[in-house]
Design a protein around this motif. Structure first.
Motif: not given
Length: 411
Positions: A379-385, A168-170, A407-409, A149-152
């Protein structure tokens, strides 16, 4: 079958045949989605493209597994494919009543010919007849097995000097049901902004390791230019001019669309405007079937500047250029008019774009000199694990999460 790309060569979104245009790859029925499949779910991707020609070609397609860096995997195709990995492209139609003839090709996969066994980075390759070594098109997509589960969180930069211009992204990753023995060696993360690959942050390691939790909360390492909302181009009609078009003329064989010169927005205040975050939609106002009745037109971009920039080049970026900075998207400076200029052939529709400067010695480009950069930009962000356990010989994608700065994840 031989690898689609030689070892050490990064697979990219690229049309090797200059007649191949308007390549789109997305989830079936969701034109603005990322090309991502969930492993073992009943999902399909849809690939479409045009070839500027009046005759059809005998095209085939294959897919190939890549590692986290988009280089060919060491696995044999029989290990990650169930079925036949060399299949014909049978769905095609001819353009109708257009000044430029083209053939529209369409392909949906996975299908009855093959299934995908493993998660990871993949490319699909289109080639004529059975000439695997000389593709006309390669395009990236991903397959995920959602095990973590990814929570950005997208936030203003902590540093006061960077706060106005940067985002900044956390990220927190929880994995209570997925064992990770050595996170510093087994996992790595990639973060992309608006489908751009030039400024993607790659091979990110966790900053803190807790019980079933990985924390990525760096100070400056996970930052992006906020940029600005995208400019727009409306060429859905060639009979009527939209508000950013100066003139439309026909010079056989093309309609030529002369755009109003674009202002430089470096010092302008931020103003929110709904956009597609660089994407585009093919559409025609006067006809019913844009895939076949939309014409190809020559669009003339103009960016006035008193003198040329040195040490690098200026590009028009967005989905209209496949997010690539190459000769097709590079602007040239006209000393007579003191304007950067670019001609680009585009299918009728509604497009987003930006101007970007890429220094000769830099991998990534900056939009700030022309667009400004604002921390509040949407902006859109895509997080890949990615995960490769001890003894594994390929990179799995064990989690993907899309988020937005306003907007919400979302999944």
């Amino acid at each position: 079958m031989a690898p689609l790309c030689s070892f050490g060569q990064v697979a990219t979104n690229k049309a090797f045949n200059t007649n191949i245009r308007t390549v789109q790859l997305h989830k079936e029925g969701w034109a603005h989605s990322y090309p991502i499949l969930t492993l073992n779910k009943n999902e399909n991707l849809e690939l479409s493209f045009d070839e500027l020609d009046s005759d059809t070609k005998s095209y085939n397609y294959s897919i190939e597994l890549c590692d986290a860096n988009w280089e060919p995997s060491l696995l044999m195709e029989s290990e990650y494919i169930i079925g036949n990995n060399q299949n014909p492209v049978l769905d095609y139609q001819f353009s109708f009543n257009t000044s430029i003839d083209y053939v529209h090709y369409n392909l949906k996969f996975p299908n009855d010919d093959f299934k995908i066994r493993y998660s990871g980075n993949y490319i699909i390759k289109i080639y004529e007849d059975f000439d695997v070594e000389h593709p006309v098109l390669t395009w990236r997509f991903m397959v995920v097995e959602q095990r973590v589960d990814i929570f950005p969180q997208v936030k203003y930069a902590v540093n006061a000097e960077l706060r106005k211009a940067m985002q900044e992204i956390s990220v927190t990753v929880q994995h209570p049901n997925f064992g990770i023995s050595n996170p510093l060696q087994e996992v790595k993360m990639t973060i992309m902004q608006n489908q751009r690959s030039d400024n993607a942050l790659e091979n990110i390691q966790p900053q803190f390791i807790k019980n079933n939790e990985l924390v990525y909360n760096y100070n400056r390492e996970l930052m992006f230019e906020g940029g600005n909302e995208y400019r727009w181009l409306d060429i859905r009609s060639i009979r009527f001019q939209s508000d950013r078009i100066k003139d439309i003329t026909f010079h056989d064989p093309f309609y030529h669309v002369e755009m109003v010169p674009d202002p430089i927005l470096y010092d302008a205040s931020y103003f929110f405007r709904n956009d597609f975050n660089g994407r585009y939609v093919v559409e025609v106002q006067e006809d019913r079937d844009p895939e076949l009745e939309a014409d190809y037109v020559m669009v003339h971009f103009n960016l006035p500047r008193s003198e040329p920039m040195v040490g690098g080049d200026i590009y028009v970026i967005g989905g209209l250029s496949n997010w690539e900075m190459n000769e097709n998207s590079k602007m040239t400076y006209n000393f007579m008019t003191k304007t950067y200029e670019l001609r680009m052939m585009l299918k009728q529709g509604f497009y987003n774009y930006m101007f970007a400067y890429k220094a000769n010695d830099s991998r990534s480009a900056t939009v700030a000199p022309f667009e400004g950069s604002h921390g509040q930009t949407e902006n859109d962000y895509l997080i890949i694990m990615y995960y490769r356990g001890i003894g594994d010989n390929y990179d799995r994608i064990v989690g993907i999460r899309q988020t937005n700065s306003l907007k919400p994840t979302v999944n």
